[in-house]
Design a protein around this motif. Sequence first.
Motif, PDB file in Angstrom:
ATOM      1  N   ILE A 188       0.248  12.242  -1.746  1.00  0.00           N
ATOM      2  CA  ILE A 188       1.129  11.634  -0.743  1.00  0.00           C
ATOM      3  C   ILE A 188       1.118  12.451   0.534  1.00  0.00           C
ATOM      4  CG2 ILE A 188       3.539  11.094  -0.194  1.00  0.00           C
ATOM      5  CD1 ILE A 188       3.902  10.373  -3.151  1.00  0.00           C
ATOM      6  N   LEU A 189       1.181  13.776   0.373  1.00  0.00           N
ATOM      7  CA  LEU A 189       1.187  14.637   1.556  1.00  0.00           C
ATOM      8  C   LEU A 189      -0.124  14.533   2.326  1.00  0.00           C
ATOM      9  CD1 LEU A 189       2.951  17.802   0.090  1.00  0.00           C
ATOM     10  CD2 LEU A 189       3.875  16.170   1.751  1.00  0.00           C
ATOM     11  N   SER A 190      -1.208  14.393   1.605  1.00  0.00           N
ATOM     12  CA  SER A 190      -2.503  14.331   2.277  1.00  0.00           C
ATOM     13  C   SER A 190      -2.748  12.973   2.949  1.00  0.00           C
ATOM     14  CB  SER A 190      -3.630  14.620   1.277  1.00  0.00           C
ATOM     15  OG  SER A 190      -3.629  13.633   0.250  1.00  0.00           O
ATOM     16  N   SER A 191      -2.066  11.943   2.457  1.00  0.00           N
ATOM     17  CA  SER A 191      -2.292  10.597   3.029  1.00  0.00           C
ATOM     18  C   SER A 191      -1.121  10.095   3.868  1.00  0.00           C
ATOM     19  CB  SER A 191      -2.565   9.600   1.902  1.00  0.00           C
ATOM     20  OG  SER A 191      -1.452   9.520   1.024  1.00  0.00           O
ATOM     21  N   LYS A 192      -0.108  10.955   4.051  1.00  0.00           N
ATOM     22  CA  LYS A 192       1.075  10.502   4.781  1.00  0.00           C
ATOM     23  C   LYS A 192       0.757  10.101   6.212  1.00  0.00           C
ATOM     24  CE  LYS A 192       2.526  15.175   6.104  1.00  0.00           C
ATOM     25  NZ  LYS A 192       2.262  14.978   7.538  1.00  0.00           N
ATOM     26  N   GLU A 193      -0.151  10.824   6.871  1.00  0.00           N
ATOM     27  CA  GLU A 193      -0.477  10.485   8.255  1.00  0.00           C
ATOM     28  C   GLU A 193      -1.172   9.127   8.344  1.00  0.00           C
ATOM     29  OE1 GLU A 193       0.538  11.975  10.881  1.00  0.00           O
ATOM     30  OE2 GLU A 193       1.561  13.485   9.648  1.00  0.00           O
ATOM     31  N   GLN A 194      -2.019   8.884   7.352  1.00  0.00           N
ATOM     32  CA  GLN A 194      -2.709   7.594   7.328  1.00  0.00           C
ATOM     33  C   GLN A 194      -1.719   6.455   7.097  1.00  0.00           C
ATOM     34  OE1 GLN A 194      -5.779   7.330   4.375  1.00  0.00           O
ATOM     35  NE2 GLN A 194      -6.504   5.331   5.103  1.00  0.00           N
ATOM     36  N   MET A 195      -0.746   6.673   6.179  1.00  0.00           N
ATOM     37  CA  MET A 195       0.265   5.644   5.916  1.00  0.00           C
ATOM     38  C   MET A 195       1.141   5.421   7.140  1.00  0.00           C
ATOM     39  SD  MET A 195       1.419   6.171   1.940  1.00  0.00           S
ATOM     40  CE  MET A 195       1.696   7.944   2.034  1.00  0.00           C
ATOM     41  N   TYR A 217       0.837  -1.208   0.000  1.00  0.00           N
ATOM     42  CA  TYR A 217       0.000   0.000   0.000  1.00  0.00           C
ATOM     43  C   TYR A 217       0.866   1.251   0.000  1.00  0.00           C
ATOM     44  CZ  TYR A 217      -2.659   3.781   2.182  1.00  0.00           C
ATOM     45  OH  TYR A 217      -3.205   5.010   2.500  1.00  0.00           O
ATOM     46  N   VAL A 218       1.882   1.278   0.875  1.00  0.00           N
ATOM     47  CA  VAL A 218       2.737   2.466   0.971  1.00  0.00           C
ATOM     48  C   VAL A 218       3.588   2.614  -0.286  1.00  0.00           C
ATOM     49  CG1 VAL A 218       4.638   3.543   2.249  1.00  0.00           C
ATOM     50  CG2 VAL A 218       2.772   2.402   3.487  1.00  0.00           C
ATOM     51  N   GLU A 219       4.199   1.500  -0.754  1.00  0.00           N
ATOM     52  CA  GLU A 219       5.049   1.583  -1.944  1.00  0.00           C
ATOM     53  C   GLU A 219       4.242   2.004  -3.173  1.00  0.00           C
ATOM     54  OE1 GLU A 219       6.986  -2.177  -2.286  1.00  0.00           O
ATOM     55  OE2 GLU A 219       8.678  -1.566  -1.008  1.00  0.00           O
ATOM     56  N   LYS A 220       3.043   1.495  -3.296  1.00  0.00           N
ATOM     57  CA  LYS A 220       2.209   1.869  -4.435  1.00  0.00           C
ATOM     58  C   LYS A 220       1.832   3.350  -4.374  1.00  0.00           C
ATOM     59  CE  LYS A 220      -2.032   0.607  -6.863  1.00  0.00           C
ATOM     60  NZ  LYS A 220      -3.226  -0.270  -6.874  1.00  0.00           N
ATOM     61  N   SER A 221       1.545   3.805  -3.157  1.00  0.00           N
ATOM     62  CA  SER A 221       1.202   5.223  -2.990  1.00  0.00           C
ATOM     63  C   SER A 221       2.380   6.109  -3.346  1.00  0.00           C
ATOM     64  CB  SER A 221       0.762   5.500  -1.547  1.00  0.00           C
ATOM     65  OG  SER A 221      -0.402   4.766  -1.238  1.00  0.00           O
ATOM     66  N   LEU A 222       3.586   5.684  -2.939  1.00  0.00           N
ATOM     67  CA  LEU A 222       4.776   6.479  -3.230  1.00  0.00           C
ATOM     68  C   LEU A 222       5.102   6.488  -4.722  1.00  0.00           C
ATOM     69  CD1 LEU A 222       7.099   5.445  -0.258  1.00  0.00           C
ATOM     70  CD2 LEU A 222       5.880   7.618  -0.550  1.00  0.00           C
ATOM     71  N   LYS A 223       4.815   5.373  -5.400  1.00  0.00           N
ATOM     72  CA  LYS A 223       5.157   5.279  -6.817  1.00  0.00           C
ATOM     73  C   LYS A 223       4.113   5.962  -7.710  1.00  0.00           C
ATOM     74  CE  LYS A 223       7.830   0.993  -6.563  1.00  0.00           C
ATOM     75  NZ  LYS A 223       7.898  -0.419  -6.991  1.00  0.00           N
ATOM     76  N   THR A 224       2.870   5.848  -7.350  1.00  0.00           N
ATOM     77  CA  THR A 224       1.810   6.331  -8.255  1.00  0.00           C
ATOM     78  C   THR A 224       1.151   7.621  -7.781  1.00  0.00           C
ATOM     79  OG1 THR A 224       0.154   4.980  -7.113  1.00  0.00           O
ATOM     80  CG2 THR A 224       1.326   3.964  -8.965  1.00  0.00           C
ATOM     81  N   GLY A 225       1.340   7.950  -6.521  1.00  0.00           N
ATOM     82  CA  GLY A 225       0.655   9.137  -6.001  1.00  0.00           C
ATOM     83  C   GLY A 225       1.373  10.435  -6.366  1.00  0.00           C
ATOM     84  N   THR A 226       0.582  11.478  -6.483  1.00  0.00           N
ATOM     85  CA  THR A 226       1.149  12.805  -6.731  1.00  0.00           C
ATOM     86  C   THR A 226       1.587  13.391  -5.408  1.00  0.00           C
ATOM     87  OG1 THR A 226      -0.998  13.859  -6.462  1.00  0.00           O
ATOM     88  CG2 THR A 226      -0.398  13.117  -8.693  1.00  0.00           C
ATOM     89  N   PRO A 227       2.442  14.397  -5.451  1.00  0.00           N
ATOM     90  CA  PRO A 227       2.870  15.012  -4.184  1.00  0.00           C
ATOM     91  C   PRO A 227       1.704  15.430  -3.306  1.00  0.00           C
ATOM     92  CG  PRO A 227       4.306  15.729  -5.931  1.00  0.00           C
ATOM     93  CD  PRO A 227       3.229  14.943  -6.593  1.00  0.00           C
ATOM     94  N   PRO A 228       0.669  16.081  -3.862  1.00  0.00           N
ATOM     95  CA  PRO A 228      -0.449  16.440  -2.986  1.00  0.00           C
ATOM     96  C   PRO A 228      -1.122  15.216  -2.358  1.00  0.00           C
ATOM     97  CG  PRO A 228      -0.534  17.717  -4.999  1.00  0.00           C
ATOM     98  CD  PRO A 228       0.517  16.676  -5.208  1.00  0.00           C
TER      99      PRO A 228
END
Length: 218
Positions: free
Chosen positions: A161-168, A148-159
């Motif tokens: 990733i920043l918005s979901s970083k706390e959840q990760m 989940y985290v690796e996929k978010s880091l690879k496919t997510g945009t900076p906004p």
Amino acid sequence: MFKLKQEPPTPCSVPSHDEPLKYFCETCDNTICRDCAILTHKGHEYKLMADSYTKHYEDLEQLLVPVKEKISTVKNMLSILTKREIDVGERGERVLEEIHEMVEEMIGDLHQSERKLTDQAKRVTSTKLKQKQAGQLSLEHLEQVENYVEKSLKTGTPPQILSSKEQMKKHMNEITTLISAEDLLPKVEADIVLSKDVRSLRHIGDIISGTALYSNAE
């Protein structure tokens, strides 16, 4: 009363004696003729053969009485032993049947013990294997968070990733806190052994006859 058998006179064995054997020398315990009595058995105690025969015949008959009594006693004992032999044979057969029944019962008990030990071994084995299953489940959860985290880091945009970083972070903290590698280490030895106790099977009984004990113990 008995009668002396009438037989032809027996000649004396001494060649120079012409007289028949008609005396019995008590001293030499031998039959003799008149010439023997005068010449070689002088001074000995001897009697007419008929008289000695009568005396010794009666003596032998008296000695035969206890022999006959003993024969009667032994025959009675043999009769008792014959009956006892039948009883012993029947009792022996019953004992053999009892031995067979006892062993069959023991075999049944052994089969029951086998089933109990088998079930126990399966439960112990299953309990030990559950620890690995728990480890595999923990690995799956860790890999899910990792993916989940690796996929978010690879496919997510900076906004994103920043918005979901706390959840990760929350997911990663929770999973790493919840799962401890030390907890997955084996708490007990992996070996499973059978503790045997079959001493009673090596001596399952004895045969007793009267006061005698016939043991099969070594």
